[in-house]
Design a protein around this motif. Sequence first.
Motif, PDB file in Angstrom:
ATOM      1  N   LYS A  15      28.517   1.319  -9.931  1.00 46.93           N
ATOM      2  CA  LYS A  15      27.440   1.671 -10.470  1.00 46.93           C
ATOM      3  C   LYS A  15      26.141   0.949  -9.782  1.00 46.93           C
ATOM      4  CE  LYS A  15      29.160   1.896 -15.335  1.00 46.93           C
ATOM      5  NZ  LYS A  15      28.899   1.543 -16.681  1.00 46.93           N
ATOM      6  N   ASP A  24      25.980   0.630  -6.588  1.00 47.23           N
ATOM      7  CA  ASP A  24      26.005   1.622  -5.433  1.00 47.23           C
ATOM      8  C   ASP A  24      25.331   2.797  -5.731  1.00 47.23           C
ATOM      9  OD1 ASP A  24      26.767   1.713  -2.520  1.00 47.23           O
ATOM     10  OD2 ASP A  24      27.955   3.609  -3.467  1.00 47.23           O
ATOM     11  N   GLU A  25      25.721   3.498  -6.906  1.00 52.06           N
ATOM     12  CA  GLU A  25      25.167   4.657  -7.028  1.00 52.06           C
ATOM     13  C   GLU A  25      23.593   4.474  -7.349  1.00 52.06           C
ATOM     14  OE1 GLU A  25      27.167   5.889 -10.467  1.00 52.06           O
ATOM     15  OE2 GLU A  25      28.770   6.769  -9.745  1.00 52.06           O
ATOM     16  N   ARG A  26      23.135   3.692  -7.992  1.00 43.77           N
ATOM     17  CA  ARG A  26      21.656   3.131  -8.210  1.00 43.77           C
ATOM     18  C   ARG A  26      20.686   3.107  -6.949  1.00 43.77           C
ATOM     19  NH1 ARG A  26      23.570  -0.033 -12.528  1.00 43.77           N
ATOM     20  NH2 ARG A  26      23.298  -2.152 -11.235  1.00 43.77           N
ATOM     21  N   ARG A  57      21.711   4.285  -3.964  1.00 48.87           N
ATOM     22  CA  ARG A  57      21.704   5.657  -3.542  1.00 48.87           C
ATOM     23  C   ARG A  57      20.558   6.670  -4.194  1.00 48.87           C
ATOM     24  NH1 ARG A  57      26.601   7.427  -0.828  1.00 48.87           N
ATOM     25  NH2 ARG A  57      28.334   6.014  -0.941  1.00 48.87           N
ATOM     26  N   LYS A  58      20.353   6.326  -5.281  1.00 53.08           N
ATOM     27  CA  LYS A  58      19.200   7.224  -6.057  1.00 53.08           C
ATOM     28  C   LYS A  58      17.845   6.734  -5.601  1.00 53.08           C
ATOM     29  CE  LYS A  58      21.951   8.509  -9.901  1.00 53.08           C
ATOM     30  NZ  LYS A  58      21.937   8.413 -11.465  1.00 53.08           N
ATOM     31  N   GLU A  80      30.675   4.499   2.159  1.00 57.03           N
ATOM     32  CA  GLU A  80      31.652   4.862   1.005  1.00 57.03           C
ATOM     33  C   GLU A  80      32.100   3.348   0.972  1.00 57.03           C
ATOM     34  OE1 GLU A  80      32.067   7.070  -1.003  1.00 57.03           O
ATOM     35  OE2 GLU A  80      30.793   8.317   0.253  1.00 57.03           O
TER      36      GLU A  80
END
Length: 215
Positions: free
Chosen positions: A178, A180-182, A184-185, A198
């Motif tokens: 989670k 890492d996703e934030r 990226r955004k 990755e």
Amino acid sequence: MGAKARKVSKKAVKKASSQFPHSDSKTASADFLPLEGGPSRELPETKPQQNNATVLYIGRIPHGFYEKEMEVYFKQFGAIKRLRIARNKKTGKSKHFGFIEFENPQVAEVVADCMQNYLLFEHLLQVHLIPPEHVHPKLWKGFNYKYKPVNYVQIEQKRQNKVRTLEEHKKLVEKIIKRDERRRKRIEAAGIDYECPEIVGSIQPAPKKIKFDED
């Protein structure tokens, strides 16, 4: 000066003196006192104030001049009763000021006179006597306690390397994904053309880190 002039000056002096009352008369004015004066007055004896201060404030203490060094150095003046350096409660580092108490007040006064503005390791020491009425009652509370700073690195290492169950490890991996996703955004929203690497690794923990339930 002729004889007539002398007589005239004497008469003028007599007339002037007759206008003022004599000092030995009972009705003498209080505004005019004889030069000889009356009986001498005895002034009350002022006793010198005794110095009872035995506590010294020492400021601008240089790095490396701590309790042991201070005790060895100030012992040359006289017997030391107590000594402490103000330290940070979290890190244990010196705050560069402290207090020292001697058994003899005369020794404390000598130290204050000699060590004021004394150059020590490029620091001018500030040494002042503290009157007994200004000494805080909790000043010497825990003065002989040797503070051991908390090793936060070791605590964090234990927390990261602790043995986790499969459920705890799964939650840890989900939290990392989670995060890492934030990240990226935020990069995409900033208009930056960048491919984030990755996350490499297995969801399953290493065998030595697995903690199985007893049942």
